[in-house]
Enzyme design. Sequence first.
Site, PDB file in Angstrom:
ATOM      1  N   CYS A  78       1.420  -2.050  15.090  1.00 12.68           N
ATOM      2  CA  CYS A  78       1.454  -1.409  14.047  1.00 12.68           C
ATOM      3  C   CYS A  78       0.512  -2.626  12.755  1.00 12.68           C
ATOM      4  CB  CYS A  78       3.001  -1.365  13.203  1.00 12.68           C
ATOM      5  SG  CYS A  78       3.231  -1.723  11.806  1.00 12.68           S
ATOM      6  N   CYS A 120       3.303   8.592   0.597  1.00 16.09           N
ATOM      7  CA  CYS A 120       3.923   7.886   2.276  1.00 16.09           C
ATOM      8  C   CYS A 120       4.208   6.462   1.252  1.00 16.09           C
ATOM      9  CB  CYS A 120       2.789   7.259   3.547  1.00 16.09           C
ATOM     10  SG  CYS A 120       3.617   6.090   4.174  1.00 16.09           S
ATOM     11  N   CYS A 138       6.601  -4.275  15.398  1.00 17.12           N
ATOM     12  CA  CYS A 138       6.601  -3.675  16.415  1.00 17.12           C
ATOM     13  C   CYS A 138       4.903  -3.699  16.858  1.00 17.12           C
ATOM     14  CB  CYS A 138       6.751  -2.226  15.895  1.00 17.12           C
ATOM     15  SG  CYS A 138       8.097  -1.909  15.618  1.00 17.12           S
ATOM     16  N   CYS A 151       6.647  -7.095   7.451  1.00 12.81           N
ATOM     17  CA  CYS A 151       7.806  -6.556   7.984  1.00 12.81           C
ATOM     18  C   CYS A 151       8.607  -7.390   8.924  1.00 12.81           C
ATOM     19  CB  CYS A 151       7.462  -4.684   8.539  1.00 12.81           C
ATOM     20  SG  CYS A 151       8.777  -4.408  10.024  1.00 12.81           S
ATOM     21  N   GLU A 175       0.347  -0.923  -0.120  1.00 13.07           N
ATOM     22  CA  GLU A 175       0.265  -0.164  -0.176  1.00 13.07           C
ATOM     23  C   GLU A 175       1.033   0.714  -0.279  1.00 13.07           C
ATOM     24  OE1 GLU A 175      -4.038  -1.081   2.605  1.00 13.07           O
ATOM     25  OE2 GLU A 175      -2.282  -1.037   3.739  1.00 13.07           O
ATOM     26  N   CYS A 228      -0.788   6.540  10.630  1.00 12.95           N
ATOM     27  CA  CYS A 228       0.567   5.661  10.914  1.00 12.95           C
ATOM     28  C   CYS A 228       0.310   4.519  11.557  1.00 12.95           C
ATOM     29  CB  CYS A 228       1.336   6.557  12.144  1.00 12.95           C
ATOM     30  SG  CYS A 228       2.817   6.362  11.915  1.00 12.95           S
TER      31      CYS A 228
HETATM   32  S1  SF4 Z   1       6.129   0.582  12.535  1.00 12.09           S
HETATM   33 FE1  SF4 Z   1       5.331  -1.393  11.649  1.00 12.09          FE
HETATM   34  S2  SF4 Z   1       5.987  -1.672   9.443  1.00 12.09           S
HETATM   35 FE2  SF4 Z   1       8.069  -0.072  10.968  1.00 12.09          FE
HETATM   36  S3  SF4 Z   1       9.111  -1.130  11.426  1.00 12.09           S
HETATM   37 FE3  SF4 Z   1       7.615  -1.690  13.188  1.00 12.09          FE
HETATM   38  S4  SF4 Z   1       6.696  -3.416  12.142  1.00 12.09           S
HETATM   39 FE4  SF4 Z   1       8.035  -3.063  10.687  1.00 12.09          FE
END
Ligand code: SF4
Length: 359
Positions: A126, A112, A123, A119, A94, A345
């Site tokens: 996220c 963005c 985190c 990923c 995306e 975000c």
């Molecule tokens: S915020 Fe999301 S996309 Fe960014 S590094 Fe952490 S897990 Fe990965």
Amino acid sequence: MKEAKADIRGLTLEEMKELLTSLGEKSFRGQQIFQWVQDKAVQNWTEMRNIGQETKTKLEQYAEFTPHKLLTERISHDGTRKFLWELKDGRNIESVLLHHTGDITKTRYTVCLSTQVGCPMGCGFCATGKLKFTRNLTAGEIAGQVLDITYHRRKVENDFKINNVVYMGMGEPLLNLAAVLKSIRILNHEQGQNIGIRRFTISTCGLVPQIRELAREKLDIVLAVSLHAPTNELRNQIMPVNQKYPLEELIKACREYIELTGRRITFEYALVKGFNDGLKEVHALVKLLRGLEANVNIIPVNTTDNNVYQRPALTEVYRFVKALEDNGIKAVIREEKGSDIQAACGQLAGTYPVNVAPR
Ligand code: SF4
């Protein structure tokens, strides 16, 4: 074995010229083709009107156009657009387009970009981090997001141009640094999109060796570090990267980055109700960032599906920012855009939204 064709959108001007001269063409043809691909954002050979068929036929044997297939485009009530793309290998990513109505009549656009499919950093707040990491994007696939958005938007807005690029979409950009840097060189080039170097922002969750590697590039870009908590105890709970690179090491690398590049760092701080929004955290943050050339962006956390993190009341957000400022830390509340279409975000999941049919 037959060599794979080059992605025409991932070639720098120099590589394009080399390719053309290796095919017995004059190097200025490389420049003309680079302009068609990167500045005019065309999506096929036939649109290159000043390039002869013979040259195109030769080129087609070694290079290909692989524009991302637009699966869905969602528009927020605030005008933010979220694009879901299908890549050549069928994977989805995306990108988000934000607009800012500036001084008189001119609208400015920020895109963005995603840098990975999924990923690996995990985190806690996220949506991308909950996806399995599949692969890095190539430079052509990263720059291609700018080109594809430009291509689609120019159908309705002739002089559409992206002004700012932030590497804050799906993926950890510093895990794909070579491709990210190449995409910056391509998008910054004056014969292409010509996006000013200071208008690029790379975001990281805090990978210390890669921050040092980026510092050695001495680029005039903005580095944004996702901090989100001022103590190891708290940060370990939401950012697994902190177990490997705790705050002392991260801040040391940030100091070195500032010394080497002469640039400020932006620290991102997602404010979570009852977790990191108290006065205790303000004081820990002040202690951590003391003496650093830094700005803090406060982002009231966005709720994702099944997310346990709650957004604090606005009064609490203001109180937190004021307390930081009273202690000499520059802080701003980041304007929230596109949260109603999961474009803000931490909300990119690379999937079809519920109730939105594929195009
Ligand atoms: S915020 Fe999301 S996309 Fe960014 S590094 Fe952490 S897990 Fe990965």
